[in-house]
Design a protein around this motif. Structure first.
Motif, PDB file in Angstrom:
ATOM      1  N   PHE A 208      -1.469   2.046   0.597  1.00 20.16           N
ATOM      2  CA  PHE A 208      -0.938   1.812  -0.571  1.00 20.16           C
ATOM      3  C   PHE A 208      -1.013   3.190  -1.677  1.00 20.16           C
ATOM      4  CE2 PHE A 208      -3.195  -2.140   0.651  1.00 20.16           C
ATOM      5  CZ  PHE A 208      -2.046  -2.872   0.937  1.00 20.16           C
ATOM      6  N   ALA A 209       0.118   3.952  -1.333  1.00 19.46           N
ATOM      7  CA  ALA A 209       0.210   5.311  -2.071  1.00 19.46           C
ATOM      8  C   ALA A 209       1.674   5.264  -2.402  1.00 19.46           C
ATOM      9  CB  ALA A 209      -0.240   6.630  -1.381  1.00 19.46           C
ATOM     10  N   TYR A 210       1.791   5.604  -3.684  1.00 17.87           N
ATOM     11  CA  TYR A 210       3.332   5.291  -4.343  1.00 17.87           C
ATOM     12  C   TYR A 210       3.939   6.561  -4.573  1.00 17.87           C
ATOM     13  CZ  TYR A 210       1.011   0.702  -4.939  1.00 17.87           C
ATOM     14  OH  TYR A 210       0.159  -0.293  -4.784  1.00 17.87           O
ATOM     15  N   GLU A 211       5.270   6.577  -4.723  1.00 17.38           N
ATOM     16  CA  GLU A 211       6.094   7.492  -5.255  1.00 17.38           C
ATOM     17  C   GLU A 211       6.321   8.766  -4.311  1.00 17.38           C
ATOM     18  OE1 GLU A 211       4.522   8.210  -9.059  1.00 17.38           O
ATOM     19  OE2 GLU A 211       5.635   6.282  -9.724  1.00 17.38           O
ATOM     20  N   GLU A 294       7.094  -3.732  -2.890  1.00 13.42           N
ATOM     21  CA  GLU A 294       6.867  -4.976  -3.741  1.00 13.42           C
ATOM     22  C   GLU A 294       5.935  -4.464  -4.845  1.00 13.42           C
ATOM     23  OE1 GLU A 294       6.786  -8.579  -5.561  1.00 13.42           O
ATOM     24  OE2 GLU A 294       8.331  -7.781  -4.231  1.00 13.42           O
ATOM     25  N   TYR A 295       4.886  -3.698  -4.523  1.00 13.46           N
ATOM     26  CA  TYR A 295       3.749  -3.552  -5.306  1.00 13.46           C
ATOM     27  C   TYR A 295       4.171  -2.302  -6.252  1.00 13.46           C
ATOM     28  CZ  TYR A 295      -0.186  -5.856  -2.975  1.00 13.46           C
ATOM     29  OH  TYR A 295      -0.828  -7.062  -2.377  1.00 13.46           O
ATOM     30  N   VAL A 296       5.057  -1.368  -5.902  1.00 10.69           N
ATOM     31  CA  VAL A 296       5.678  -0.442  -6.991  1.00 10.69           C
ATOM     32  C   VAL A 296       6.382  -1.266  -7.858  1.00 10.69           C
ATOM     33  CG1 VAL A 296       7.461   1.462  -7.152  1.00 10.69           C
ATOM     34  CG2 VAL A 296       5.478   1.332  -5.455  1.00 10.69           C
ATOM     35  N   GLY A 319      -1.730   4.343  -6.444  1.00  6.68           N
ATOM     36  CA  GLY A 319      -2.149   3.655  -5.326  1.00  6.68           C
ATOM     37  C   GLY A 319      -2.612   2.435  -5.603  1.00  6.68           C
ATOM     38  N   ALA A 320      -3.252   1.624  -4.575  1.00  2.21           N
ATOM     39  CA  ALA A 320      -3.878   0.397  -4.570  1.00  2.21           C
ATOM     40  C   ALA A 320      -3.176  -0.714  -5.159  1.00  2.21           C
ATOM     41  CB  ALA A 320      -5.407   0.565  -5.111  1.00  2.21           C
ATOM     42  N   ALA A 372      -5.337  -6.822 -11.644  1.00  4.55           N
ATOM     43  CA  ALA A 372      -4.953  -6.694 -10.121  1.00  4.55           C
ATOM     44  C   ALA A 372      -3.311  -7.507 -10.336  1.00  4.55           C
ATOM     45  CB  ALA A 372      -5.900  -7.769  -9.345  1.00  4.55           C
ATOM     46  N   TYR A 373      -2.345  -6.627  -9.899  1.00  9.66           N
ATOM     47  CA  TYR A 373      -1.203  -6.910  -9.895  1.00  9.66           C
ATOM     48  C   TYR A 373      -0.783  -7.426  -8.513  1.00  9.66           C
ATOM     49  CZ  TYR A 373      -0.521  -1.883  -8.873  1.00  9.66           C
ATOM     50  OH  TYR A 373      -0.585  -0.583  -8.612  1.00  9.66           O
ATOM     51  N   VAL A 374      -1.569  -8.633  -8.184  1.00  6.93           N
ATOM     52  CA  VAL A 374      -1.120  -9.020  -6.821  1.00  6.93           C
ATOM     53  C   VAL A 374      -0.508 -10.511  -6.876  1.00  6.93           C
ATOM     54  CG1 VAL A 374      -3.243  -8.157  -5.626  1.00  6.93           C
ATOM     55  CG2 VAL A 374      -3.598 -10.256  -7.135  1.00  6.93           C
TER      56      VAL A 374
END
Length: 396
Positions: A208-211, A294-296, A319-320, A372-374
């Motif tokens: 989970f690493a973004y951008e 989705e997490y982004v 991330g995460a 936690a944005y789950v």
């Protein structure tokens, strides 16, 4: 009455779970509680993992090997090799969750009263593992103003003494969501080589690493073969928290040999969970692409909504799936309990994790919470609106 051990008395409560009784009472009163407090993904577990258990024809559920099944460890090694982490099955011990891996690590590298330096805020259970092992956590402060980036190297060096055994990081971070850069990992590598320490990295959120950012593992650093130890888990990667399968990974043969003795004391990791986890390694990249997208989106929605609240400061996760927010209040513990005991909006309230429990330094994080944005985006928007209205009402 027989007395409880001093170690038992000093074991810290989980800041994530200690509010559960208040949440249950709220639910019993008919209040819908939106859980922002725990990193239990709502993403579906890969079907291939579930089917591997459902379709299995085992007739005797026997012990597995102490270090985990050979086929599973070989497949884990191939997974790491695809990530440019050169290890073999001999470098891996399968554990009952990443938690057990970390417990084995602490037991293998540190004696009672030895010290491990950890950037704070950190995953609260590190305190619990350290207490159980008799190890002292020495915190080095990272700050929300810096987005919880790695503190300056000089701050680490000030804390290194004769009892220091290791530096422990979580990358990407729980609770901060911060992703350490290659340069930051390089700085830590230089410190542990200079002072002959271990570098332990909890890399359970690696995917989970973004951008467009890339996760850089400590085992990708040259010259760290004797110093680097990875703690890993299937829990978040495949949304398999209930499987309780993790692993310890290191090129240091003495650490493997020692950790194996701790593993032998608990006999073996669970067989069915290993079967599911082995199958999960066949999960296609498209699964992760969709999950990360989705997490982004969830992260962006959460931060946008939080920044609308006057007096709230937010760190932007890289991330995460956690976010740290500073609230315009004095005591987040009292606020979190009040949300469950005394506040609701249209029959709903929220459960958050007060951040003080993620710090070792007393007094820090008192006005911060971890989210936690789950949850689905609609629920996140609703939850932040409830927080916004609650902050207008809360008197502290």
């Amino acid at each position: 009455m027989p007395s409880i051990s001093r170690k038992g008395q000093s074991m810290p409560e989980s800041p994530i779970r200690k509010l559960v009784p208040y949440a249950e009472q709220a639910k019993n009163r008919g209040i819908n509680v939106i859980h922002l407090n725990i990193g239990q993904p709502d993403i579906k577990t890969p079907k291939i993992a579930l089917d591997a258990v459902k379709n299995n024809t085992i007739e005797v559920l026997a012990y597995s090997r102490t270090e985990g099944s050979e086929t599973y460890r070989e497949k884990i090694a191939r997974y790491y090799q695809k990530k440019h982490i050169e290890v073999t099955s001999e470098d891996i011990i399968v554990t009952t969750g990443g938690s057990e891996a970390l417990s084995f690590v602490m037991g293998s590298i540190a004696d009672a009263e030895d010290e491990i330096i950890i950037p704070e805020p950190f995953y609260a259970n590190y305190n619990g593992f350290a207490t159980a092992a008799g190890v002292t956590v020495v915190p080095v402060v990272s700050r929300i103003e810096d987005n919880f980036a790695l503190p300056p190297v000089e701050e680490f060096e000030k804390l290194i003494g004769p009892k220091t055994k290791a530096i422990l990081i979580c990358n990407p971070g729980n609770p901060t969501g911060y992703l350490y850069s290659k340069e930051e990992i390089g700085k830590l590598a230089a410190i542990v080589k200079k002072h002959n320490l271990f570098l332990v990295a909890d890399e359970v959120y690696r995917e989970f690493a973004y951008e467009g950012k890339q996760h850089h593992s400590i085992l990708q650093e040259s010259g760290l073969e004797e110093h680097a130890i990875i703690v890993d888990s299937v829990s978040k990667r495949y949304s398999m928290c209930g499987a309780r399968i993790g692993c310890l990974v290191t090129k240091n043969k003495n650490v493997v040999k020692t950790a194996l003795k701790f593993a032998q004391a608990r006999l073996s990791p669970p067989t069915y969970a290993q079967i599911a986890s082995e199958a999960a390694l066949e999960t296609p990249q498209s699964y992760f692409d969709a999950v990360i997208e989705e997490y982004v989106e969830r992260r962006n929605v959460l931060i946008t909504e939080l920044e609308k609240i006057e007096g709230v400061r937010v760190a932007k996760p890289q991330g995460a799936f956690y976010c740290m927010a500073e609230l315009p209040i004095a005591d987040a513990d009292k606020f979190a309990q009040w949300l469950l005991e005394d506040f609701s909006l249209n029959g709903e309230t929220v459960m958050v994790a007060p951040a003080a429990g993620f710090y070792a330094t007393k007094g820090l994080g008192k006005n911060q919470i971890r989210i936690a944005y789950v949850l689905e985006k609609e629920n996140l928007i609703k939850a932040v609106n409830i927080l916004s209205q609650a902050l207008k009402t809360f008197k502290g």
